[in-house]
Design a protein around this motif. Sequence first.
Motif, PDB file in Angstrom:
ATOM      1  N   ILE A  89       0.850  -1.178   0.000  1.00  0.00           N
ATOM      2  CA  ILE A  89       0.000   0.000   0.000  1.00  0.00           C
ATOM      3  C   ILE A  89       0.896   1.243   0.000  1.00  0.00           C
ATOM      4  CG2 ILE A  89      -0.213   0.259   2.499  1.00  0.00           C
ATOM      5  CD1 ILE A  89      -3.246   0.526   2.001  1.00  0.00           C
ATOM      6  N   THR A 112     -15.124  -1.906   3.571  1.00  0.00           N
ATOM      7  CA  THR A 112     -13.683  -2.017   3.323  1.00  0.00           C
ATOM      8  C   THR A 112     -12.934  -0.792   3.841  1.00  0.00           C
ATOM      9  OG1 THR A 112     -14.180  -3.328   1.362  1.00  0.00           O
ATOM     10  CG2 THR A 112     -11.947  -2.522   1.569  1.00  0.00           C
ATOM     11  N   LEU A 116      -9.874  -1.403   6.163  1.00  0.00           N
ATOM     12  CA  LEU A 116      -8.562  -0.897   5.768  1.00  0.00           C
ATOM     13  C   LEU A 116      -7.977  -0.023   6.881  1.00  0.00           C
ATOM     14  CD1 LEU A 116      -7.062  -1.377   3.171  1.00  0.00           C
ATOM     15  CD2 LEU A 116      -8.034   0.722   2.247  1.00  0.00           C
ATOM     16  N   VAL A 242      -9.691  -4.004  -4.653  1.00  0.00           N
ATOM     17  CA  VAL A 242     -10.003  -4.798  -3.471  1.00  0.00           C
ATOM     18  C   VAL A 242     -11.139  -5.725  -3.858  1.00  0.00           C
ATOM     19  CG1 VAL A 242     -10.764  -4.806  -1.072  1.00  0.00           C
ATOM     20  CG2 VAL A 242      -9.396  -2.892  -1.932  1.00  0.00           C
ATOM     21  N   PHE A 268      -6.094  -6.237  -1.942  1.00  0.00           N
ATOM     22  CA  PHE A 268      -6.661  -6.835  -0.736  1.00  0.00           C
ATOM     23  C   PHE A 268      -7.841  -7.730  -1.075  1.00  0.00           C
ATOM     24  CE2 PHE A 268      -4.660  -2.934   0.689  1.00  0.00           C
ATOM     25  CZ  PHE A 268      -3.926  -3.383   1.774  1.00  0.00           C
TER      26      PHE A 268
END
Length: 439
Positions: A89, A112, A116, A242, A268
């Motif tokens: 990231i 998310t 996150l 993601v 992710f």
Amino acid sequence: LADRLQNTIQKIKGKGKVTEQDVKEMTREVRLALLEADVNFKVVKDFIKKVKERAVGQEVMESLTPGQQVIKVVKEELTQLMGGDESKIAVADKPPTVIMMVGLQGAGKTTTTGKLANLLRKKYNRKPLLVAADVYRPAAIDQLETLGKQLNMPVYSEGTDANPVDIANKAMERAKEEHLDYVIIDTAGRLHVDNELMDELIQIKQNVNPDEVFLVVDSMTGQDAVNVAESFNEQLNISGVVLTKLDGDTRGGAALSIKAVTEKPIKFAGMGEKLDELEVFHPERMASRILGMGDVLSLIEKAQENVDEKRAKELEEKMRSASFTLDDFLEQMGQVKNMGPLDELIDMIPGANKMKGLKNVDFDEKQISHVEAIIQSMTVKERQDPSVINASRRKRIARGSGRSVSEVNRLLKQFEEMKKMMKQMTNSQQGKKGKKGKK
Ligand code: GDP
Ligand code: MG
């Protein structure tokens, strides 16, 4: 896909040599399976071509275990297709680092965003600010605020008549003032891609200049996900994807196609509704999973998160050396309880779906406390060496724990089987371990 492949693999395994015909047969199965898993047609075609080129070559013919060699090629190519090595990231040179979440309605953006933020704090010790830039539904703002409360993290929000671009700008100011190092912007979604939405997102993007634009995609949407990803990428030049709801039935066909079509990494994977159910996406593991080899690495990682790292290592050593005792088993039970739904864990074990014995084991919480009671009714010696537990001891243990003798018998049998399985598991892990080793 798993079953299919395993059948074909089984056939090939028995042979000393892989013929072109075998490869053909195997790739046909792979092809069908990928199409069934909703992988884009063109992606499948390219993929199969690559595998064939590699698999029919010398590499396979000269190998000692040609069957495995073919699987290896398929797996490597799958991994490649999903993005090669796992990606990281972004971190901005000057904080805050800005992450913008985009995607269709219901994809999992808001969830998310919370996950996150949780991960950034837990893993990297970061301080995120959550930004509610989805102003069209009051419930969306509430949802993010609730997540903020759960996480005990700041949320920047205004009413439903505020402009999302202004909200994003003001949130940036606030993050700077309060020295928060990540800003995660939860944006609005629509049921379908439309221009109005895209314009708004483009404006937010131009204003806050995000370090990451994450497209959140519901992995259950199959083929459609590919088109969605394509148009979001065209308009917003996303930086990563993601993939949510991978805890569902999908085998992840979307993962394969999205990467191939957008050429952006899947960063992710959403593995559930809870805030800690977000994982770094590992293409290699995903490939294994698709191929039905289970996801041992994820399993071990999950265990380690919930277990004291040192203890986990010790237990792992014990499993390997077969000195694993009922006491260790008891301790593990406790840890397993912290890990979440057991069937989920079982599914990560390679070949677990093939093990009848395992399926018959009742893995509910009540069962675990019964098991705990039984083990606690054993003497230290019995726990170290269950082979001393004869009939009269079994009776005593049953009485002590308030369970029946047959339950005691069953537990002992399960323990033996588990031990066997662990040995298998750690053995098949060794190869992988050597390669991936330190992290
Ligand atoms: P948004 O409209 O894109 O903001 O989507 P939400 O974050 O509101 O999520 C929509 C629904 O999907 C909610 O019920 C979430 O709990 C659920 N959800 C999100 N991510 C996952 C996931 O990884 N697994 C599962 N099972 N559900 C998820
Ligand atoms: Mg939302």
